[in-house]
Write an enzyme that holds these catalytic residues in place. Structure first.
Site, mmCIF file in Angstrom:
data_model
loop_
_atom_site.group_PDB
_atom_site.id
_atom_site.type_symbol
_atom_site.label_atom_id
_atom_site.label_comp_id
_atom_site.label_asym_id
_atom_site.label_seq_id
_atom_site.Cartn_x
_atom_site.Cartn_y
_atom_site.Cartn_z
ATOM 1 N N MET A 148 -0.015 -4.704 1.242
ATOM 2 C CA MET A 148 -0.058 -5.128 2.637
ATOM 3 C C MET A 148 0.744 -6.406 2.860
ATOM 4 S SD MET A 148 -1.607 -3.090 4.696
ATOM 5 C CE MET A 148 -2.242 -1.451 4.340
ATOM 6 N N HIS B 54 2.066 -12.004 2.530
ATOM 7 C CA HIS B 54 0.985 -11.083 2.877
ATOM 8 C C HIS B 54 0.754 -11.071 4.379
ATOM 9 C CE1 HIS B 54 -2.860 -8.939 2.642
ATOM 10 N NE2 HIS B 54 -2.438 -8.565 1.447
ATOM 11 N N HIS B 55 0.439 -9.869 4.889
ATOM 12 C CA HIS B 55 0.255 -9.718 6.332
ATOM 13 C C HIS B 55 -0.956 -10.483 6.841
ATOM 14 C CE1 HIS B 55 0.506 -7.988 10.290
ATOM 15 N NE2 HIS B 55 1.526 -7.237 9.939
ATOM 16 N N SER B 56 -1.875 -10.854 5.954
ATOM 17 C CA SER B 56 -3.014 -11.665 6.387
ATOM 18 C C SER B 56 -2.587 -13.086 6.724
ATOM 19 C CB SER B 56 -4.089 -11.700 5.297
ATOM 20 O OG SER B 56 -3.566 -12.231 4.090
ATOM 21 N N LEU B 57 -1.426 -13.524 6.183
ATOM 22 C CA LEU B 57 -0.897 -14.851 6.498
ATOM 23 C C LEU B 57 -0.022 -14.828 7.741
ATOM 24 C CD1 LEU B 57 0.146 -16.313 3.020
ATOM 25 C CD2 LEU B 57 -1.637 -17.175 4.534
#
Length: 463
Positions: A21, A138-141
């Site tokens: 991701m 990362h896409h969470s960042l």
């Protein structure tokens, strides 16, 4: 520690070996005139000298993980830049082919959750003397749009600027934002479906309960054959469970060429890009004897501004468009795509802004099952692939005196969505980045050749 929103945590929860991701990007640079053989090494040293790291790039997911996933970010005490900034050289002969092969391998590996979740690879050894930078985060960042914005902020329009900024340095986001291509000429659109999903996710439940709007959309899908609703797409080799191996390829196409076709066809840049993709996918699937009789569809961005409107407000929706892969004539394909997009715009034009968000959310929701661990799609796919746009530099840009020749997005294939096409504007080029599951989409590099053939066919059709 700081709180991690659920919209960020879901990308960590959805991640597995088969489903990395992170978003990435490949940049190609020409060294400045007079640069010596140690220039690329100096690039790496300059990057590693930036030991102060912004809050966003200096945190990692905190332990423990609950049933709802990660809920906190943990700030690291120090960061190992020799780990995060890596220096590599291509094997001979150092062609673009070898570069893509190496980027494919990096793009398929998971980021270490015990460190800040980003990497930068500086690559030398290209046969033409250029060097490349591949980065992933990362896409969470950050999402793809934000990642490219950070990259652009680190660049400069001045070839004599030797400051050597990096995306992780504190205060970068407060710099004067360079010009970015917020919309390619006449109808190209900056858009990232994952970004939009995060923005509208909180509104989806409320708005989808608006029965009159839902019934209006449902009625249109029955009456208007040009309007494409979710789950009308045929099954293809793209709409299958995927593995963790990736293939990445990319190519630049002159925006002047595309704009010339657009003008003669009376279309938008977005229409011509979709026609190129439709023709390329048709040729690719024909080679594999996998072309379905029914046309492929794609989730794409469209402008919701009325023709002639001078408004500069953000009015972009996520719709599903035909790619007219069932047609052989390039001009007819453009017309079919125009009709499909026009029908979608008409539906959205009759809705309130909140209802537009709901309809876009419903289209994007087709991606959601693929984020669930163990998901195996059995129904008709909501659409066959995502074709999205992210804003890039509008003018020639430089990093430490090196000219930015190309910037190619590397995105995320999903379960049931084995190929992703993301387009970025860079000065007077449209940069296509194609990311695919290596197993499900064999010889994906052929799509690059088919895209060039498609553009040539469009030029002939509208001469």
């Amino acid at each position: 520690m700081s709180y991690m929103p659920v919209t960020d945590s879901m990308f960590l929860m959805a991640e597995s070996r088969e489903h990395p991701m992170h978003v990435g990007g490949l940049q190609l640079f020409t060294p400045p005139e007079g640069a010596g053989p140690d220039f690329v090494r100096s690039v790496v040293e300059t990057m590693r000298d930036h030991t102060k790291v912004s809050e966003k790039f200096g945190r990692r997911p905190a332990d423990p993980v609950g049933i709802l996933g990660n809920t906190w970010w943990s700030e690291v005490d120090s960061i190992d830049l020799e780990y995060h900034v890596r220096h590599s050289a291509l094997p001979q002969p150092g062609r673009i082919r070898e570069l893509f092969q190496q980027v494919s391998l990096w793009h398929e590996t998971l980021l270490d959750r015990h460190r800040p979740m980003w990497e930068v690879h500086v690559i030398e050894g290209l046969e033409d003397g250029r060097f490349a930078v591949y980065s992933k985060v990362h896409h969470s960042l950050v999402d793809g749009v934000s990642a490219l914005r950070y990259m652009t902020l680190a660049l400069s329009p001045d070839p004599d600027d030797r400051e050597g900024r990096v995306v992780w340095q504190p205060g970068l986001g407060r710099r004067r934002k360079p010009e970015t291509a917020e919309a390619p000429s006449k109808g190209g659109l900056p858009f990232n479906p994952l970004s939009a999903a995060k923005q509208i996710g909180g509104l989806t439940g409320e708005v989808l309960g608006m029965l009159p709007a839902s019934m209006k959309v449902a009625g249109t899908s029955i009456r208007d054959h040009d309007y494409k609703a979710p789950f009308q797409a045929p099954h293809t080799i793209f709409n299958v469970p995927i593995g963790g191996a990736r293939r990445f390829v990319a190519q630049s196409y002159s925006l002047d060429r595309i704009d010339a076709v657009r003008q003669k066809a009376g279309a938008t840049v977005n229409d011509i890009v979709l026609a190129m993709c439709g023709a390329a996918l048709r040729a690719y699937l024909l080679e594999l004897n996998e072309l379905p009789d029914r046309s492929l569809t794609a989730m794409v961005p469209v402008s919701l501004h009325k023709e002639g409107s001078e408004s500069s407000s953000n009015a972009v929706g996520a719709v599903i468009s035909t790619l007219a892969t069932d047609l052989t004539d390039p001009a007819a394909r453009v017309t079919a795509i125009q009709d499909s997009v026009r029908a979608a715009r008409k539906v959205m034009g009759e809705l309130s802004p909140l209802q537009v968000l709901a309809l876009s959310a419903a289209n994007i929701a087709g991606l959601a099952p693929g984020m669930l661990p163990g998901y195996r799609g059995v129904a008709r796919p909501p659409f066959n692939l995502v074709i999205s746009n992210v804003p890039g530099p509008r003018e020639a840009m430089y990093w430490n005196g090196a000219h930015l020749d190309g910037v190619y997005p590397a995105s995320i294939p999903w379960e049931g969505q084995a190929v992703n096409i993301t387009i970025c504007t860079n000065n007077r080029n449209l940069e296509f980045g194609i990311t695919a599951c290596r197993t499900s989409v064999p010889h994906v590099q052929r799509l690059i050749h088919h895209l060039e053939d498609a553009l040539s066919e469009l030029e002939k059709a509208f001469t």
